[in-house]
Scaffold this active site. Structure first.
Site, mmCIF file in Angstrom:
data_model
loop_
_atom_site.group_PDB
_atom_site.id
_atom_site.type_symbol
_atom_site.label_atom_id
_atom_site.label_comp_id
_atom_site.label_asym_id
_atom_site.label_seq_id
_atom_site.Cartn_x
_atom_site.Cartn_y
_atom_site.Cartn_z
ATOM 1 N N PRO A 84 28.031 22.525 58.446
ATOM 2 C CA PRO A 84 29.473 22.791 58.430
ATOM 3 C C PRO A 84 30.291 21.572 58.009
ATOM 4 O O PRO A 84 29.904 20.426 58.246
ATOM 5 C CB PRO A 84 29.780 23.148 59.890
ATOM 6 N N CYS A 85 31.434 21.821 57.394
ATOM 7 C CA CYS A 85 32.378 20.757 57.048
ATOM 8 C C CYS A 85 33.224 20.486 58.295
ATOM 9 O O CYS A 85 33.961 21.344 58.748
ATOM 10 C CB CYS A 85 33.269 21.182 55.889
#
Length: 406
Positions: A84-85
């Site tokens: 995930p960012c």
């Protein structure tokens, strides 16, 4: 060197599938997939159903990665994952050590790399990673590069739109390839100049060609060795291609050398026939869809009473089947502005894409997510989270050559 793989944040197995399509010699020695907010672990169950339930006890992990002791992870030569960012900022502990933000999955990747020291790493993320956060552009990616440099890795990255290279979806993602400095392959980063790596000789440019142009400009900077300093001060405009060696960053905006029209895969090339009625729009729904997809300039009132004009441009309705699809999102299953609506070529009526068609847009085999446990709606969600397997297959072929030369 053996072609052994550790797959983190595995989802339904896109990395593994792509690597195994490129060569039967790739062997996944351990994987991890965990959805902390979900009671039903459908992605994990899909993975083990497709790759073998008999191996699940020894090779497959369905646990919060932060709770995994690195000693249980076998040695491997390639670590892969789509993570995930998030906000990657760090802070000092009372003992003046560096501490990653709790719950941020990048620091678990960092922890595993530090312990296992795999020669090669291949990661995938949304392309906004290069510019986040908005108030300190490039900071998060700079922290990643700094931490990888501190672990003795050179790093190369490239934003790739799958449709540019013949795949049926306009899916832009940043891919990150890291190489330990003591490998044979790492020599290319020290023996070639920056622009040669970015345009011709690097990992990504050798697989996904770019247009030759003498006017490309290269920007460079140095990332702070201290991660706290990077958190507080680092800011830089990362372009879609670049690399880092010994903390020196080189980056350039380049143009992909797209495949010709004859080699493009379009929506119409992946469509099913005789699609069930459940996917068609009813006459009652049509007005709602036209509104969602259409342009808007509406007066609205915020919670604090402030009046403003909400504006939104129109998007194609229906989507053209003579083009690659827009990016599939996790909301594809729902009645949503971003959901694809096409005109069925057999019936002439408007309908949604089927789960099988979404699998095809990501180059998964038909029915990959049609498992015993997975819900119909989560099949769409899984493809919205997945990557384009065909890209990994091409990278796997290159990685096989690299490892054979070690």
């Amino acid at each position: 060197m053996k072609k052994t793989v550790c797959e983190l944040f595995a989802g339904v197995g896109g990395f593994r599938l792509g690597l195994e399509k490129s060569s039967e010699e790739w062997k996944t020695v351990w994987m991890n997939q965990w959805e902390p907010t979900r009671k039903s672990q459908w992605a994990y169950e899909c993975y083990i159903e497709n790759f073998g339930k008999d191996k699940a006890i020894n090779l497959f992990s369905n646990t919060d990665i932060s709770e995994v002791d690195t000693s249980v992870i076998p040695d491997h030569n390639l670590l892969v994952g789509g993570f995930p960012c998030q906000d990657y900022s760090v802070a000092r502990t009372n003992a003046e050590g560096i501490r990653g933000k709790k719950g941020v999955l990048w620091w678990d990747i960092h922890r595993i790399l530090k312990a296992k020291k795999p020669p090669f790493v291949l990661l995938e993320n949304v392309n906004r990673l290069l510019r986040s956060p908005s108030d300190q552009r490039g900071r998060d990616f700079g922290i990643m590069l700094s931490s990888l440099n501190n672990l003795d890795y050179t790093v190369e990255w490239r934003v790739i739109n799958a449709a540019d290279y013949g795949f049926p979806q306009k899916r832009r993602r940043v891919f990150i390839f890291a190489t330990r400095k003591n490998t044979n392959y790492a020599k290319i980063y020290f023996e070639n100049n920056g622009m040669e790596i970015i345009t011709k000789d690097g990992f990504f440019s050798s697989i996904f060609p770019i247009v030759e142009n003498e006017k490309y400009e290269m920007n460079s900077t140095k990332v702070p060795e201290n991660l706290v300093d990077a958190t507080k001060k680092f800011e830089f405009d990362f372009e879609i291609a670049g690399f880092q060696k010994d903390g020196e960053i080189y980056t350039s905006a380049v143009d992909p050398k797209e495949v010709g029209e004859a080699k493009k895969t379009k929506i119409k090339d992946i469509l099913e026939s005789n699609v069930p009625k459940r996917y068609y729009l009813s006459d009652k729904e049509l007005e709602d869809w036209e509104y969602m997809k259409g342009a808007k300039a509406e007066k609205r009132v915020a919670k604090n009473g402030h009046e403003y004009t909400f504006r939104e441009g129109a998007i194609p309705f229906p989507d053209s089947v003579d083009e690659p699809a827009r990016t599939i999102l996790t909301s594809e299953r729902s009645k949503n502005r971003s959901t694809h609506i096409i005109e069925d070529e057999d019936t002439g009526k408007l309908r949604k894409l089927t789960p099988k068609e979404c699998e095809r847009l990501n180059c998964f085999p038909d029915g990959w997510t049609n498992t015993e446990t997975m819900s119909h709606s989560f099949r769409y969600f899984a493809m919205g989270n997945a990557l384009v397997v065909g890209l990994i297959e091409l990278m796997g072929e290159k990685l096989e050559q690299i490892i054979e030369n070690e």
